[in-house]
Design a protein around this motif. Structure first.
Motif, short mmCIF file in Angstrom:
data_model
loop_
_atom_site.label_atom_id
_atom_site.label_comp_id
_atom_site.label_asym_id
_atom_site.label_seq_id
_atom_site.Cartn_x
_atom_site.Cartn_y
_atom_site.Cartn_z
N ARG A 56 1.04 -1.25 -0.07
CA ARG A 56 -0.10 0.10 -0.12
C ARG A 56 0.80 1.14 -0.13
NH1 ARG A 56 -2.77 1.80 -1.73
NH2 ARG A 56 -3.84 3.30 -0.26
N ARG A 57 1.83 1.30 0.89
CA ARG A 57 2.85 2.34 0.83
C ARG A 57 3.53 2.58 -0.52
NH1 ARG A 57 5.15 1.29 6.88
NH2 ARG A 57 3.53 2.44 7.91
N LEU A 58 3.82 1.50 -1.16
CA LEU A 58 4.53 1.68 -2.67
C LEU A 58 3.53 2.16 -3.54
CD1 LEU A 58 6.64 -1.78 -2.43
CD2 LEU A 58 7.61 0.81 -2.54
N TYR A 59 2.13 1.57 -3.52
CA TYR A 59 1.23 2.29 -4.40
C TYR A 59 1.00 3.86 -4.17
CZ TYR A 59 0.28 -2.17 -6.34
OH TYR A 59 0.35 -3.34 -7.25
N GLU A 60 0.89 4.24 -3.12
CA GLU A 60 0.81 5.49 -2.75
C GLU A 60 2.00 6.16 -3.32
OE1 GLU A 60 -1.95 7.24 -1.38
OE2 GLU A 60 -2.77 5.37 -1.59
N ALA A 61 3.30 5.94 -3.11
CA ALA A 61 4.48 6.26 -3.54
C ALA A 61 4.34 6.55 -5.15
CB ALA A 61 5.81 5.54 -3.10
N PHE A 98 6.86 -3.20 -9.38
CA PHE A 98 6.33 -2.64 -10.36
C PHE A 98 7.20 -3.07 -11.33
CE2 PHE A 98 4.63 0.25 -7.32
CZ PHE A 98 3.20 0.44 -7.71
N HIS A 99 8.44 -3.67 -11.30
CA HIS A 99 9.32 -4.15 -12.16
C HIS A 99 10.08 -3.22 -12.94
CE1 HIS A 99 7.45 -8.14 -11.24
NE2 HIS A 99 6.25 -7.38 -11.44
N VAL A 100 10.06 -1.75 -12.55
CA VAL A 100 10.82 -1.00 -13.02
C VAL A 100 11.40 0.11 -11.96
CG1 VAL A 100 9.93 -0.88 -15.22
CG2 VAL A 100 8.81 0.62 -13.46
N SER A 101 12.21 0.56 -12.09
CA SER A 101 12.76 1.75 -11.00
C SER A 101 12.02 2.85 -10.90
CB SER A 101 14.38 2.17 -11.22
OG SER A 101 14.18 2.85 -12.19
N PRO A 102 11.96 3.51 -9.48
CA PRO A 102 11.01 4.63 -9.38
C PRO A 102 11.53 5.81 -10.48
CG PRO A 102 12.06 3.91 -7.47
CD PRO A 102 12.52 2.97 -8.23
N THR A 103 12.65 5.90 -10.83
CA THR A 103 13.09 6.92 -11.67
C THR A 103 12.55 6.56 -13.42
OG1 THR A 103 15.24 7.22 -10.79
CG2 THR A 103 15.04 7.99 -13.03
N VAL A 104 12.37 5.40 -13.81
CA VAL A 104 12.04 4.92 -14.82
C VAL A 104 10.43 5.09 -14.88
CG1 VAL A 104 11.45 3.14 -16.49
CG2 VAL A 104 13.92 3.47 -15.67
N TYR A 105 9.75 4.62 -13.76
CA TYR A 105 8.38 4.83 -13.69
C TYR A 105 7.79 6.21 -13.64
CZ TYR A 105 3.82 3.76 -11.35
OH TYR A 105 2.54 3.80 -11.11
N SER A 110 13.84 1.67 -3.76
CA SER A 110 14.14 1.34 -5.19
C SER A 110 14.01 -0.47 -5.29
CB SER A 110 15.27 1.75 -5.68
OG SER A 110 15.47 1.46 -7.18
N ARG A 111 14.63 -1.02 -4.41
CA ARG A 111 14.43 -2.43 -4.37
C ARG A 111 13.00 -2.99 -4.34
NH1 ARG A 111 19.19 -2.18 -1.46
NH2 ARG A 111 18.31 -2.57 0.55
N ALA A 112 12.26 -2.35 -3.33
CA ALA A 112 11.04 -2.73 -3.11
C ALA A 112 10.13 -2.49 -4.15
CB ALA A 112 10.70 -2.02 -1.60
#
Length: 110
Positions: free
Chosen positions: A57-62, A96-103, A89-91
């Motif tokens: 849930r925290r990652l989806y909010e992020a 999401f199978h991509v990095s936060p930067t790519v996302y 980034s690992r989590a």
């Protein structure tokens, strides 16, 4: 109380406290059940642990913050309860199978 009511109480508490430092004991205490009973009910109904659910849930909010804000990734990571951008980034990649930067760059909104 039925499993559905226990789960509703637990999920509502989690959703209301996503930005706080909470864990299984807090959720169980709020719902009025033991640590072990909450673990059994949560896993039986949702198929994952309370900790895993909170983390997702925290990652989806992020992920929403990455798309809809100009906040730095490290700030989003810290706000999401991660101690470093590397752990975040690992989590994030695990879900999401991509990095936060790519996302953020691709404007994905999964």
């Amino acid at each position: 109380m039925s499993k559905k009511n226990i789960l509703d109480t637990a999920v509502n508490f989690i959703e209301s406290n996503l930005h706080n430092d909470i864990g299984l004991r807090d959720v169980a205490n709020h719902a009025g059940y033991s640590y072990f009973h909450m673990t059994r009910v949560f896993t039986a109904v949702l198929g994952e642990s309370v900790g895993s659910y909170i983390n997702k849930r925290r990652l989806y909010e992020a992920s929403r913050s990455l798309i809809y804000s100009k906040q730095k990734i490290i700030d989003i990571a810290i706000d999401s309860g991660f101690e470093s951008s590397e752990a975040f980034s690992r989590a994030f990649k695990n879900i999401f199978h991509v990095s936060p930067t790519v996302y953020r760059k691709n404007g994905l909104n999964i």
